[in-house]
Scaffold this active site. Structure first.
Site, PDB file in Angstrom:
ATOM      1  N   CYS A 210       0.801  -1.229   0.000  1.00 14.92           N
ATOM      2  CA  CYS A 210       0.000   0.000   0.000  1.00 14.92           C
ATOM      3  C   CYS A 210       0.832   1.278   0.000  1.00 14.92           C
ATOM      4  O   CYS A 210       0.281   2.376  -0.061  1.00 14.92           O
ATOM      5  CB  CYS A 210      -0.959  -0.021   1.187  1.00 14.92           C
ATOM      6  SG  CYS A 210      -1.914  -1.542   1.261  1.00 14.92           S
TER       7      CYS A 210
ATOM      8  N   HIS B 230      -9.972   1.269  -0.629  1.00  8.65           N
ATOM      9  CA  HIS B 230      -8.527   1.136  -0.441  1.00  8.65           C
ATOM     10  C   HIS B 230      -7.956   0.461  -1.685  1.00  8.65           C
ATOM     11  O   HIS B 230      -8.115  -0.743  -1.886  1.00  8.65           O
ATOM     12  CB  HIS B 230      -8.235   0.290   0.806  1.00  8.65           C
ATOM     13  CG  HIS B 230      -6.789   0.266   1.187  1.00  8.65           C
ATOM     14  ND1 HIS B 230      -5.783   0.762   0.382  1.00  8.65           N
ATOM     15  CD2 HIS B 230      -6.168  -0.189   2.312  1.00  8.65           C
ATOM     16  CE1 HIS B 230      -4.617   0.608   0.981  1.00  8.65           C
ATOM     17  NE2 HIS B 230      -4.817   0.029   2.150  1.00  8.65           N
TER      18      HIS B 230
ATOM     19  N   LYS C  42     -10.809   7.066   2.237  1.00  2.60           N
ATOM     20  CA  LYS C  42     -11.000   5.684   1.761  1.00  2.60           C
ATOM     21  C   LYS C  42     -12.467   5.236   1.747  1.00  2.60           C
ATOM     22  O   LYS C  42     -12.835   4.411   0.910  1.00  2.60           O
ATOM     23  CB  LYS C  42     -10.148   4.726   2.597  1.00  2.60           C
ATOM     24  CG  LYS C  42      -8.669   4.722   2.183  1.00  2.60           C
ATOM     25  CD  LYS C  42      -7.881   3.660   2.919  1.00  2.60           C
ATOM     26  CE  LYS C  42      -6.471   3.516   2.340  1.00  2.60           C
ATOM     27  NZ  LYS C  42      -5.615   4.675   2.565  1.00  2.60           N
TER      28      LYS C  42
ATOM     29  N   PHE D 154       1.427  -3.234   4.505  1.00  2.00           N
ATOM     30  CA  PHE D 154       1.855  -4.529   5.004  1.00  2.00           C
ATOM     31  C   PHE D 154       3.318  -4.738   4.592  1.00  2.00           C
ATOM     32  O   PHE D 154       3.735  -4.306   3.510  1.00  2.00           O
ATOM     33  CB  PHE D 154       0.998  -5.644   4.399  1.00  2.00           C
ATOM     34  CG  PHE D 154      -0.307  -5.862   5.116  1.00  2.00           C
ATOM     35  CD1 PHE D 154      -0.582  -5.273   6.325  1.00  2.00           C
ATOM     36  CD2 PHE D 154      -1.265  -6.700   4.563  1.00  2.00           C
ATOM     37  CE1 PHE D 154      -1.786  -5.485   6.985  1.00  2.00           C
ATOM     38  CE2 PHE D 154      -2.475  -6.929   5.209  1.00  2.00           C
ATOM     39  CZ  PHE D 154      -2.730  -6.323   6.422  1.00  2.00           C
TER      40      PHE D 154
ATOM     41  N   GLU E  34      -1.725   4.670  13.478  1.00  2.00           N
ATOM     42  CA  GLU E  34      -1.492   5.935  12.771  1.00  2.00           C
ATOM     43  C   GLU E  34      -1.733   7.117  13.703  1.00  2.00           C
ATOM     44  O   GLU E  34      -0.995   8.110  13.660  1.00  2.00           O
ATOM     45  CB  GLU E  34      -2.388   6.038  11.531  1.00  2.00           C
ATOM     46  CG  GLU E  34      -2.080   7.293  10.700  1.00  2.00           C
ATOM     47  CD  GLU E  34      -2.730   7.292   9.322  1.00  2.00           C
ATOM     48  OE1 GLU E  34      -3.565   6.417   9.060  1.00  2.00           O
ATOM     49  OE2 GLU E  34      -2.380   8.180   8.517  1.00  2.00           O
TER      50      GLU E  34
END
Length: 405
Positions: free
Chosen positions: A162, A331, A326, A390, A305
């Site tokens: 991502c 996403h 999002k 990830f 975050e």
């Protein structure tokens, strides 16, 4: 300090529609493009929603001689690139030569081609498409854009889940700043909404069955999306020579690795990426007026975050608008950073912070001004966009307003 890096063009393809205006209007107005899924192959899943671009006719946009070599993710990239190049004032068909780079991020590459090939090999026994390899390879989007515009400088894909799109943009900006090229066509593209893709993400238990609710206490996961965001970056001298109108300045890029768990985010890594982006821009945290968050709507990401934002912005965080878009466009994995930078660019230009859609309830672990419900007029001189992946890879970009625009 190297050359100034200006954004002179931006294009977007998302479930909200074709073009940056469609994306921005949906993000600003809080109009979600998440819909019930209807896929060509049966989807036996408890999660049957996604932000998929429906009624997209690639033949209306891509030459018939090129289209057989293009997976859906490459099609998105080519359409977004055409918009970005047109906005930059670069005529279609102009060969841009060895001083132009093309860098496109993607998490998966040709997901539809991969799934079709496996289905034919193991289920139907049909012949595999002879152009499967050039369609599925992750660098296909970058290579096709390069070929279409005659960009003979560096051309490659970035694949870091991502963070891919944001890293592609950051690397292109540094190439321009260093003088390695005078122009970079950069961004991200993804078309990951297939039956096997949905099942894979469902197996990770990170997909919401109903609504993506970033930073809300009742959040229960993310919603997949697809699309592309492509930018034209140019050094100041090149842009001025052409008479190009700058949309913004790419001021800073920071990236880091958690070097830890493959799926569980570490706030320290995200904070390091944001701090590096600010240092690259030569700015203090207090200069930032808006943050477009990664904000997936998963339990772990949003809490991590928020902790990272608190580490970077300290007490000022309480008064800093931080929203996730999002829930509008989904996403889009490797395209997410590019699509969200496009939203950030439009927010900067409009002086409007887009809302975090679907937020309902405060969460003590996500104490943010996440702009719930509706957009907010807000002067934005400096904006940040975050992308966390990830694999523990983090990337942040900092955009600034250009005087006179």
């Amino acid at each position: 300090m190297g050359r100034r890096v200006l954004v002179t063009g931006c294009g977007a393809v998302t479930a909200a529609g074709l073009g940056l205006p469609a994306l921005w209007h949906a993000a600003r107005d809080g109009v979600s493009a998440v819909r019930p899924l209807d896929l060509a192959r049966p989807l036996k899943s408890n999660v049957r929603i996604a932000a998929r671009l429906e009624h997209f006719d690639p033949a209306a946009h891509i030459d018939a001689a090129v289209l057989p070599f293009c997976d859906r993710f490459t099609q998105f990239a080519l359409v977004a690139a055409a918009e970005a190049l047109a906005q930059a004032g670069l005529p279609a068909g102009e060969r841009l030569g060895p001083r132009t780079a093309v860098i496109v991020g993607t998490g998966i590459g040709g997901a539809e081609t991969i799934e079709a090939g496996i289905h034919n090999a193991y289920v139907t026994g049909q012949r595999i498409d002879p152009w499967s390899v050039p369609r599925l390879m992750p660098n296909a989007a970058a290579s096709q854009i390069s070929a279409r515009i005659g960009a003979q400088g560096p051309s490659f894909a970035v694949s870091s889940a991502c963070a891919s799109g944001a890293q592609a943009i950051g690397l292109g900006a540094h190439m321009v700043r260093a003088g390695l090229v005078e122009r970079a066509v950069v961004g991200g593209a993804e078309a990951c909404i297939t039956a096997s893709g949905m099942k894979s993400w469902e197996a990770l238990r990170v997909l919401s069955p109903d609504l993506c609710r970033p930073f809300s206490r009742d959040r229960n996961g993310m919603t997949l999306g697809e699309g592309a965001g492509i930018f034209v970056l140019e050094d100041e001298e090149t842009a001025a020579r052409r008479g190009a109108r700058p949309l913004a300045e790419l001021l800073g890029y920071g990236t880091s690795s958690d070097a830890g768990d493959i799926v569980r985010p570490d706030p320290g890594g995200a904070a390091a990426a944001m701090a590096a982006a600010l240092a690259d821009a030569g700015l203090a945290a207090g200069a930032v007026d808006y943050v477009n968050a990664h904000g997936t709507g998963t339990i772990a990401n949003d809490a991590a975050e928020t902790a990272a934002l608190r580490e970077v912005f300290g007490e000022r965080l309480a008064a800093l608008p931080v929203s996730s878009t999002k829930p509008v466009h989904g996403h889009a994995l490797g395209a997410a950073g590019a699509i969200e930078l496009a939203v950030t660019l439009a927010a900067l230009a409009a002086g409007i912070v887009p809302p975090t859609l679907n937020w309902t309830t405060p969460d003590p672990r996500c104490e943010l001004d996440c702009v719930p419900g509706a957009a907010r007029p807000h002067p934005i001189g400096i904006a940040m966009s975050n992308s966390f992946a990830f694999g523990g890879i983090n990337a942040s970009l900092v955009l600034g307003r250009v005087e006179g625009t």
